[in-house]
Structure formats: C-alpha cells, structure tokens
Write an enzyme that holds these catalytic residues in place. Structure first.
Site, PDB file in Angstrom:
ATOM      1  N   HIS A  10      -6.989 -14.294  -3.596  1.00 52.71           N
ATOM      2  CA  HIS A  10      -5.850 -13.812  -4.372  1.00 52.71           C
ATOM      3  C   HIS A  10      -4.559 -14.291  -3.719  1.00 52.71           C
ATOM      4  CE1 HIS A  10      -7.996 -10.157  -6.431  1.00 52.71           C
ATOM      5  NE2 HIS A  10      -8.680 -11.297  -6.546  1.00 52.71           N
ATOM      6  N   GLU A  56      -1.947 -12.703  -2.806  1.00 50.29           N
ATOM      7  CA  GLU A  56      -1.515 -11.868  -1.675  1.00 50.29           C
ATOM      8  C   GLU A  56      -2.310 -12.194  -0.411  1.00 50.29           C
ATOM      9  OE1 GLU A  56      -1.555  -8.994  -5.303  1.00 50.29           O
ATOM     10  OE2 GLU A  56      -2.561 -10.825  -4.682  1.00 50.29           O
ATOM     11  N   CYS A  98      -4.182  -5.472  -6.210  1.00 48.39           N
ATOM     12  CA  CYS A  98      -5.458  -4.773  -6.428  1.00 48.39           C
ATOM     13  C   CYS A  98      -5.813  -4.001  -5.150  1.00 48.39           C
ATOM     14  CB  CYS A  98      -6.543  -5.783  -6.782  1.00 48.39           C
ATOM     15  SG  CYS A  98      -7.082  -6.791  -5.373  1.00 48.39           S
ATOM     16  N   CYS A 117      -6.316  -6.295  -2.001  1.00 49.17           N
ATOM     17  CA  CYS A 117      -5.062  -6.818  -1.460  1.00 49.17           C
ATOM     18  C   CYS A 117      -4.223  -5.705  -0.847  1.00 49.17           C
ATOM     19  CB  CYS A 117      -4.289  -7.545  -2.548  1.00 49.17           C
ATOM     20  SG  CYS A 117      -5.127  -9.045  -3.127  1.00 49.17           S
TER      21      CYS A 117
END
Length: 196
Positions: free
Chosen positions: A86, A88, A116, A119
């Site tokens: 992701h 992040e 999410c 993260c």
C-alpha cells in the site's frame, strides 16, 4: 481524450492544471503556501495518479519532515504481487530509510484515502506525529472516518494527530473514476463474443 486526461480535468480546480508530476498556477491564483496541507496533499495526489497510470488502485502518500517531502509512495499491490504494498507502507519504509531510524516522531503522513487497519497499525508502530487523509473509507478505514480509529486508540503505545477531508473531493473523484473504469472493463469482458 484519454482516461488520465479526463481524470486530470475532473480533478482540476479553477485556475489549477494538474499533471502527475507538477502543477501550474494561473495568474488569478494566490501564491501557494508550500507548507500547507493542501500543497502536500497535492503531492500525494501526484503519487495516486502514478498508481492510476499503472492500473493500481489510485492511492498515494507522502511523508513530510521539517516542511520537506522525505518519502513518497503509491499503491503497487498488483505490480509487486504483494498485498502489503500500500502507498502508506511503501512511504513509511522509504521514510525510515531517509531518517535512518524506524521512529518517525517528527514526520507527518499525507495520504489520499483513509488508511486501512494494516497501514494504521504500521503508522502507530512508526510513531508518526500526524496523519492527514483526503477521503474517508467507510468499509476499511482505520483513522476515524471508517469503522475504527486505530490511530487514536488509547490502548496502543502511540497516538497520532489526525486531520481529514483535505482535498477530499479530488481524492474521492480519482478513486471513483478508477472503479467506474474497472467495472466498465469487467462488463466488456463479460459480454458474449459474436462468433459469426
């Protein structure tokens, strides 16, 4: 007009033209504050556009320390075949390398979509000072705009300051466009082929 140009046109505010890597300002626009949340969220949107161009869910992130972008990332789940890739997570790893420590206590994370749970957990463990996100994510958001707020959970060892809604419409528009196009492509592949 290409899909990317359509997205850029949709994202453009009056007087501002987006490009994935730079922006121009018309004469009517005031000088931009290079240390504002809007400025850094636009840098995160640049990263999200990179993800979009590569067919990834368009989420982008930048990490800022002392008014400077020290790390950036965009979703690369499909490209890397890695569910943890992701925006992040990739930007946190790059920031840790940039500062030479896993603790990011003097850093702020700008991300186009609410983090999410995975993260958010990493953000807490890295001790990021502040998280600024664009649009909320009702289904999987873990920063107060979705179903839980892990970033400010008193049971955890660290709490982040959280700001949300920065360029939310622009961030949401890019995600909406991506998923509309994905649904359209899926419908096209689901159509029966004419063999005559």
């Amino acid at each position: 007009m290409s899909p990317l140009c359509s997205v850029l046109a949709e994202l453009a505010s009056p007087g501002i033209a987006y490009s994935p890597f730079y922006m121009t300002i018309s004469a009517e626009e005031p000088v931009i504050d290079l240390h504002s949340d809007d400025y850094f969220m636009k840098r995160a949107l640049d990263e999200a556009l990179r993800a979009y161009q590569q067919g990834e869910v368009p989420v982008g992130a930048v990490i800022v320390s002392d008014g400077q972008v020290i790390a950036r990332g965009y979703n690369q789940v499909e490209m890397l075949k890695d569910a943890t890739a992701h925006a992040e997570m990739l930007s946190l790893t790059a920031a840790q390398e940039a500062v030479g420590d896993w603790r990011l206590t003097d850093c702020d994370l700008y991300v186009t979509k609410e983090p999410c749970p995975m993260c958010a957990g990493a953000i807490v463990h890295c001790r990021v000072r502040r998280v600024i996100f664009g649009c909320p994510s009702a289904k999987d958001g873990a920063a107060g705009g979705g179903f839980v707020n892990l970033l400010q959970n008193p049971a955890l060892n660290h709490s982040c300051d959280v700001s949300h809604g920065v360029l939310a419409q622009d961030c949401a528009a890019l995600l909406r466009r991506f998923f509309q196009e994905a649904r359209h492509k899926q419908k096209q592949t689901d159509l029966p082929q004419d063999d005559t």
